[in-house]
Design a protein around this motif. Structure first.
Motif, PDB file in Angstrom:
ATOM      1  N   MET A 134     -64.111  22.258  11.223  1.00  0.00           N
ATOM      2  CA  MET A 134     -63.451  21.140  10.554  1.00  0.00           C
ATOM      3  C   MET A 134     -64.033  19.835  11.102  1.00  0.00           C
ATOM      4  N   THR A 135     -64.340  18.891  10.224  1.00  0.00           N
ATOM      5  CA  THR A 135     -64.916  17.632  10.660  1.00  0.00           C
ATOM      6  C   THR A 135     -63.862  16.761  11.331  1.00  0.00           C
ATOM      7  N   LYS A 136     -64.336  15.774  12.099  1.00  0.00           N
ATOM      8  CA  LYS A 136     -63.412  14.835  12.751  1.00  0.00           C
ATOM      9  C   LYS A 136     -62.560  14.125  11.717  1.00  0.00           C
ATOM     10  N   THR A 137     -63.191  13.716  10.620  1.00  0.00           N
ATOM     11  CA  THR A 137     -62.466  12.962   9.597  1.00  0.00           C
ATOM     12  C   THR A 137     -61.390  13.831   8.955  1.00  0.00           C
ATOM     13  N   MET A 138     -61.730  15.069   8.602  1.00  0.00           N
ATOM     14  CA  MET A 138     -60.744  15.945   7.978  1.00  0.00           C
ATOM     15  C   MET A 138     -59.599  16.243   8.941  1.00  0.00           C
ATOM     16  N   SER A 139     -59.908  16.440  10.197  1.00  0.00           N
ATOM     17  CA  SER A 139     -58.883  16.665  11.205  1.00  0.00           C
ATOM     18  C   SER A 139     -57.952  15.450  11.295  1.00  0.00           C
ATOM     19  N   LEU A 140     -58.546  14.260  11.251  1.00  0.00           N
ATOM     20  CA  LEU A 140     -57.751  13.030  11.295  1.00  0.00           C
ATOM     21  C   LEU A 140     -56.895  12.886  10.045  1.00  0.00           C
ATOM     22  N   VAL A 141     -57.440  13.203   8.889  1.00  0.00           N
ATOM     23  CA  VAL A 141     -56.679  13.141   7.636  1.00  0.00           C
ATOM     24  C   VAL A 141     -55.456  14.049   7.737  1.00  0.00           C
ATOM     25  N   LEU A 142     -55.647  15.268   8.213  1.00  0.00           N
ATOM     26  CA  LEU A 142     -54.534  16.208   8.347  1.00  0.00           C
ATOM     27  C   LEU A 142     -53.485  15.712   9.342  1.00  0.00           C
ATOM     28  N   GLU A 143     -53.940  15.133  10.454  1.00  0.00           N
ATOM     29  CA  GLU A 143     -53.011  14.595  11.446  1.00  0.00           C
ATOM     30  C   GLU A 143     -52.199  13.444  10.864  1.00  0.00           C
ATOM     31  N   MET A 144     -52.873  12.552  10.139  1.00  0.00           N
ATOM     32  CA  MET A 144     -52.169  11.414   9.537  1.00  0.00           C
ATOM     33  C   MET A 144     -51.192  11.884   8.471  1.00  0.00           C
ATOM     34  N   GLU A 145     -51.576  12.887   7.692  1.00  0.00           N
ATOM     35  CA  GLU A 145     -50.665  13.452   6.685  1.00  0.00           C
ATOM     36  C   GLU A 145     -49.405  14.003   7.357  1.00  0.00           C
ATOM     37  N   ARG A 146     -49.593  14.712   8.461  1.00  0.00           N
ATOM     38  CA  ARG A 146     -48.457  15.289   9.191  1.00  0.00           C
ATOM     39  C   ARG A 146     -47.516  14.186   9.671  1.00  0.00           C
ATOM     40  N   ILE A 147     -48.073  13.124  10.255  1.00  0.00           N
ATOM     41  CA  ILE A 147     -47.252  12.007  10.750  1.00  0.00           C
ATOM     42  C   ILE A 147     -46.522  11.325   9.605  1.00  0.00           C
ATOM     43  N   ALA A 148     -47.254  11.063   8.520  1.00  0.00           N
ATOM     44  CA  ALA A 148     -46.651  10.381   7.364  1.00  0.00           C
ATOM     45  C   ALA A 148     -45.542  11.218   6.747  1.00  0.00           C
ATOM     46  N   ASN A 149     -45.769  12.515   6.641  1.00  0.00           N
ATOM     47  CA  ASN A 149     -44.735  13.394   6.085  1.00  0.00           C
ATOM     48  C   ASN A 149     -43.513  13.451   6.985  1.00  0.00           C
ATOM     49  N   ALA A 150     -43.726  13.433   8.290  1.00  0.00           N
ATOM     50  CA  ALA A 150     -42.600  13.435   9.228  1.00  0.00           C
ATOM     51  C   ALA A 150     -41.799  12.147   9.101  1.00  0.00           C
ATOM     52  N   LEU A 151     -42.485  11.031   8.945  1.00  0.00           N
ATOM     53  CA  LEU A 151     -41.787   9.760   8.756  1.00  0.00           C
ATOM     54  C   LEU A 151     -40.944   9.789   7.489  1.00  0.00           C
ATOM     55  N   GLY A 152     -41.537  10.317   6.417  1.00  0.00           N
ATOM     56  CA  GLY A 152     -40.826  10.383   5.143  1.00  0.00           C
ATOM     57  C   GLY A 152     -39.610  11.286   5.219  1.00  0.00           C
ATOM     58  N   ALA A 153     -39.742  12.403   5.893  1.00  0.00           N
ATOM     59  CA  ALA A 153     -38.638  13.360   6.000  1.00  0.00           C
ATOM     60  C   ALA A 153     -37.485  12.786   6.807  1.00  0.00           C
ATOM     61  N   GLU A 154     -37.817  11.982   7.806  1.00  0.00           N
ATOM     62  CA  GLU A 154     -36.771  11.418   8.663  1.00  0.00           C
ATOM     63  C   GLU A 154     -36.280  10.066   8.170  1.00  0.00           C
ATOM     64  N   GLN A 155     -36.881   9.566   7.085  1.00  0.00           N
ATOM     65  CA  GLN A 155     -36.591   8.207   6.630  1.00  0.00           C
ATOM     66  C   GLN A 155     -36.755   7.232   7.783  1.00  0.00           C
ATOM     67  N   GLY A 156     -37.746   7.531   8.628  1.00  0.00           N
ATOM     68  CA  GLY A 156     -38.001   6.703   9.796  1.00  0.00           C
ATOM     69  C   GLY A 156     -38.759   5.447   9.432  1.00  0.00           C
ATOM     70  N   ASP A 157     -39.108   4.709  10.455  1.00  0.00           N
ATOM     71  CA  ASP A 157     -39.917   3.528  10.209  1.00  0.00           C
ATOM     72  C   ASP A 157     -41.240   3.674  10.947  1.00  0.00           C
ATOM     73  N   ALA A 158     -42.153   2.805  10.611  1.00  0.00           N
ATOM     74  CA  ALA A 158     -43.506   2.905  11.155  1.00  0.00           C
ATOM     75  C   ALA A 158     -43.582   2.469  12.613  1.00  0.00           C
ATOM     76  N   SER A 159     -42.494   2.000  13.199  1.00  0.00           N
ATOM     77  CA  SER A 159     -42.539   1.628  14.609  1.00  0.00           C
ATOM     78  C   SER A 159     -42.806   2.861  15.471  1.00  0.00           C
ATOM     79  N   GLN A 160     -42.594   4.041  14.898  1.00  0.00           N
ATOM     80  CA  GLN A 160     -42.878   5.282  15.617  1.00  0.00           C
ATOM     81  C   GLN A 160     -44.372   5.565  15.646  1.00  0.00           C
ATOM     82  N   VAL A 161     -45.142   4.863  14.813  1.00  0.00           N
ATOM     83  CA  VAL A 161     -46.571   5.101  14.694  1.00  0.00           C
ATOM     84  C   VAL A 161     -47.319   3.898  15.238  1.00  0.00           C
ATOM     85  N   SER A 162     -48.293   4.155  16.074  1.00  0.00           N
ATOM     86  CA  SER A 162     -49.119   3.083  16.611  1.00  0.00           C
ATOM     87  C   SER A 162     -50.345   2.911  15.724  1.00  0.00           C
ATOM     88  N   LEU A 163     -50.351   1.862  14.898  1.00  0.00           N
ATOM     89  CA  LEU A 163     -51.509   1.623  14.038  1.00  0.00           C
ATOM     90  C   LEU A 163     -52.784   1.356  14.837  1.00  0.00           C
TER      91      LEU A 163
END
Length: 179
Positions: free
Chosen positions: A1-30
């Motif tokens: 798996m390429t670095k970019t694809m691995s990063l895409v999957l990681e970001m998808e996981r984080i974004a989906n977790a935020l959506g499921a929890e109705q959280g805010d982006a303060s949990q994510v360090s841009l």
């Protein structure tokens, strides 16, 4: 798996977790996300720009690099800013001769921590879309004193990697309040 694809999957996981929890982006360090994007694309962290569209004020504001947050915003109506054109036209661009193109230079003059003060020589700009609407722009640059010193030209493959990152980025950005 390429670095970019691995990063895409990681970001998808984080974004989906935020959506499921109705959280805010303060949990994510841009800045951390930008660092990972930089690593996957072989650029420095300060060469990754993520901007959010403020519909309320009709401008783009920097989310990263953090030093650019305080400098100001880019009006969506700007004819000189590639980021504004990317947002308006909802179209990605590769500009491998960016230093020669007429553009706004105010943000280039800001010294980023740990980075040399160099001009942007090459740039990829892509819209970040959510439900078909532009909510942000990602820009990946290569800085240097000359185009040759900045590194290789960006390619269609580089653009493809960046476009793959835009969907999970959109899911993250939707949790950031409009300022």
């Amino acid at each position: 798996m390429t670095k970019t694809m691995s990063l895409v999957l990681e970001m998808e996981r984080i974004a989906n977790a935020l959506g499921a929890e109705q959280g805010d982006a303060s949990q994510v360090s841009l800045p951390s996300v930008a660092e990972k994007i930089a690593q996957s694309l072989g650029v420095r962290a300060g060469e990754v720009g993520i901007l959010a569209v403020s519909l309320r004020w009709r401008h783009l504001r920097f989310l990263v690099p953090e030093e650019l947050k305080k400098v100001g915003s880019i009006p969506l109506s700007s004819n000189l800013a590639l980021a504004a054109r990317t947002a308006r036209d909802s179209r990605p661009e590769i500009e491998n001769n960016f230093a020669a193109a007429r553009h706004t230079t105010v943000f280039e003059g800001v010294r980023l921590k740990g980075e040399p003060a160099e001009a942007i020589q090459k740039l990829i700009s892509a819209p970040i879309l959510l439900d078909g609407k532009v909510i942000g722009v990602i820009q990946i640059s290569r800085k240097g004193t000359t185009p040759a010193s900045a590194g290789p030209d960006f390619t269609a493959d580089d653009l493809g990697k960046i476009l793959a990152l835009c969907k999970p980025l959109a899911k993250l950005l939707r949790h950031i309040p409009d300022e």
